[in-house]
Design an enzyme around this catalytic site. Structure first.
Site, PDB file in Angstrom:
ATOM      1  N   GLY A 198       0.820  -1.193   0.000  1.00  0.00           N
ATOM      2  CA  GLY A 198       0.000   0.000   0.000  1.00  0.00           C
ATOM      3  C   GLY A 198       0.859   1.249   0.000  1.00  0.00           C
ATOM      4  O   GLY A 198       1.995   1.245  -0.492  1.00  0.00           O
ATOM      5  N   ILE A 199       0.327   2.311   0.605  1.00  0.00           N
ATOM      6  CA  ILE A 199       1.040   3.573   0.647  1.00  0.00           C
ATOM      7  C   ILE A 199       1.119   4.045   2.089  1.00  0.00           C
ATOM      8  O   ILE A 199       0.261   3.730   2.915  1.00  0.00           O
ATOM      9  CB  ILE A 199       0.327   4.625  -0.225  1.00  0.00           C
ATOM     10  CG1 ILE A 199       1.192   5.868  -0.397  1.00  0.00           C
ATOM     11  CG2 ILE A 199      -1.041   4.970   0.338  1.00  0.00           C
ATOM     12  CD1 ILE A 199       0.667   6.823  -1.445  1.00  0.00           C
ATOM     13  N   GLY A 200       2.177   4.788   2.403  1.00  0.00           N
ATOM     14  CA  GLY A 200       2.333   5.302   3.758  1.00  0.00           C
ATOM     15  C   GLY A 200       3.696   4.972   4.324  1.00  0.00           C
ATOM     16  O   GLY A 200       4.577   4.436   3.640  1.00  0.00           O
ATOM     17  N   ILE A 216       4.669   2.793   6.686  1.00  0.00           N
ATOM     18  CA  ILE A 216       5.048   1.381   6.840  1.00  0.00           C
ATOM     19  C   ILE A 216       5.462   0.767   5.505  1.00  0.00           C
ATOM     20  O   ILE A 216       6.534   0.141   5.421  1.00  0.00           O
ATOM     21  CB  ILE A 216       3.910   0.588   7.514  1.00  0.00           C
ATOM     22  CG1 ILE A 216       3.739   1.049   8.968  1.00  0.00           C
ATOM     23  CG2 ILE A 216       4.201  -0.909   7.469  1.00  0.00           C
ATOM     24  CD1 ILE A 216       2.588   0.396   9.706  1.00  0.00           C
ATOM     25  N   GLU A 271      -2.307  -2.923  -6.783  1.00  0.00           N
ATOM     26  CA  GLU A 271      -3.309  -1.996  -7.295  1.00  0.00           C
ATOM     27  C   GLU A 271      -2.682  -0.636  -7.578  1.00  0.00           C
ATOM     28  O   GLU A 271      -2.983   0.012  -8.568  1.00  0.00           O
ATOM     29  CB  GLU A 271      -4.479  -1.860  -6.317  1.00  0.00           C
ATOM     30  CG  GLU A 271      -4.096  -1.398  -4.934  1.00  0.00           C
ATOM     31  CD  GLU A 271      -5.246  -1.565  -3.945  1.00  0.00           C
ATOM     32  OE1 GLU A 271      -5.718  -0.542  -3.432  1.00  0.00           O
ATOM     33  OE2 GLU A 271      -5.672  -2.696  -3.710  1.00  0.00           O
ATOM     34  N   GLY A 309      -8.782  -2.333  -2.142  1.00  0.00           N
ATOM     35  CA  GLY A 309      -8.441  -3.698  -2.532  1.00  0.00           C
ATOM     36  C   GLY A 309      -7.866  -4.529  -1.404  1.00  0.00           C
ATOM     37  O   GLY A 309      -7.319  -5.604  -1.648  1.00  0.00           O
TER      38      GLY A 309
END
Length: 438
Positions: free
Chosen positions: A220-222, A224, A243, A341
């Site tokens: 994902g994003i961020g 972490i 995604e 997602g």
């Protein structure tokens, strides 16, 4: 990348019109779908609010809006323009429940299917590159639903923007498929890299230990995921099936870690539904044959995801209860983002040979009352279950790894309490005993 109009715009012929001409297409009771994220048609969003003051019953579907456009702030649009978002952002989440913005819960791969279930799309309004010598434009970083809705819409309008990167895959569109083009030279929406702290780095190290050489990853994003990207730089021949293609994926490719050599599907390709990040990222994907853009119906289909061997999906969460229920989209009743997602990639990864789904989360959240455990006895009232405990696989915090798949409730409780912040463990165990979980 050049920021002047490239390509031969004469190829567009009479399809190239002034913005006012295109805006005249908008009528009452129409269903409009607009492009998202870096492919957001800025000219459209800057004007749709004013245009709809003279209309009635217009429905707009979009995703993760990037700016405080007037269509989200004009109270006099009630009954005139209803905006349905497929993912809430900081720009619009505060408007949820005020008859201005409405969130539509759904899995990412199902967005197009659900949009078409609502009836015909009168107008799709998106963004594209200038045409190439063969009469094709590229949808650039936006392929999540754009390439499929474009084919289904009654009328298609694209903003020709020279700042858009040319991408390959499902993003190439012949000029004949588009009804109108308008000029636009707005800078693409960007997001800065999130800063990383010590807890993120510890989480990243635990996650990296679960990723074997030759794995295919989804991040994902961020902060972490950014930390995980750094921790994965010692790995070899990773693949990408995700995604969202972000700066972390670019970093790993440029470091020689991502090669896609052992991918089962789309070998050698970084596959994503959209790209969103810094300007550097957009330059990276521009005319890059290693990047393949496909609709979310492809990238987020759990069955397709499962065809990747050693597929590892990493998502984060708002909170997780001690039996394994994962909330990633709300703080209690307050809608925060969306499921996107998360469930699809988490489940799809597990279905594949050697795959696993990971929820990576800091053990605590900082509140006005002090630190609060993100490993909780029970989810907050109104919290939305994004991934059910029946589907959860592995949870990671800075205190370790809890493997939950196939484990009893008692085993899950012990594992999750074991990776909670130590200051909350006794209380969690006490409540678990009271509930007869142990």
């Amino acid at each position: 990348m050049s920021t002047s109009f490239g390509g031969d715009l004469s190829v567009l012929g009479d399809k190239l019109v002034e913005s006012a001409t295109a805006f005249d297409l908008i009528a009452s009771r129409q269903h409009i779908v607009a492009g998202m994220a870096a492919a957001e048609p800025v000219n459209f969003f800057n004007n749709i609010g004013d245009i709809c003051q003279a209309k009635e019953g217009v429905t707009l579907h979009c995703a993760n809006p990037t700016q405080d456009y007037s269509c989200f702030t004009q109270d006099n649009l009630q009954g005139r323009l209803q905006t349905n978002v497929m993912f809430l952002t900081s720009k619009v989440r505060h408007l949820q429940g005020r008859e201005i913005v409405h969130y539509v819960p759904q899995h990412l791969s199902q967005w197009v299917r659900h949009l078409l279930l609502r009836g015909e799309v009168d107008i799709f309004w998106g963004s594209c590159t200038p045409p190439d010598s063969r009469g094709f434009v590229s949808l650039g970083p936006g392929c999540c639903y754009e390439s499929e809705i474009l084919k289904a819409a009654k009328t298609v309008v694209l903003e020709v923007n020279p700042n858009m990167p040319v991408t390959y895959g499902a993003t190439h569109v012949p000029v004949q498929w588009v009804d109108y083009f308008v000029r636009s030279d707005h800078p693409l929406p960007t997001i800065d890299r999130a800063s990383v702290n010590d807890a993120d780095r510890k989480i990243a190290q635990f996650v990296a230990e679960l990723v074997a050489d030759g794995s295919t990853i989804q991040l994902g994003i961020g902060s972490i995921p950014n930390a995980i990207g750094d921790a994965l730089k010692a790995k070899k021949d990773l693949g990408v099936h995700t995604e969202m293609i972000n700066d972390t994926m670019m970093d790993l490719y440029q470091a020689g870690v991502v090669t896609g050599r052992h991918k089962s599907i789309f070998p050698g390709k970084m596959v994503g539904a959209f790209a969103y990040g810094t300007r550097e990222l957009y330059d990276f994907i521009d005319r890059n044959p290693a990047v393949e853009m496909q609709p979310a119906s492809v990238t987020n289909d759990p069955f397709r995801i499962s065809r990747n061997t050693k597929m590892v999906s990493v998502n984060t969460a708002v909170e997780i209860d001690i039996t394994g229920q994962v909330c990633s989209e709300s703080v209690g009743h307050r809608e925060l983002s969306g499921v996107g997602g998360a469930a699809e990639t988490h489940i799809g990864a597990q279905w594949g040979k050697g795959g696993r789904g990971i929820i990576a989360v800091r053990s605590t959240a900082q509140t006005k009352q002090g630190p609060k455990s993100k490993i909780t006895f029970e989810l907050a009232p109104g919290a939305k279950v994004s991934i059910s405990r029946n589907d959860v696989d592995t949870v990671v915090t800075e205190y370790g790894v809890a493997e939950l798949m196939g484990r009893s409730v008692a085993e899950r409780v012990k594992a999750l309490v074991g990776i909670a912040d130590p200051q909350f463990r006794d209380e969690l165990l006490h409540k678990a005993r009271q509930a007869c979980y142990l």
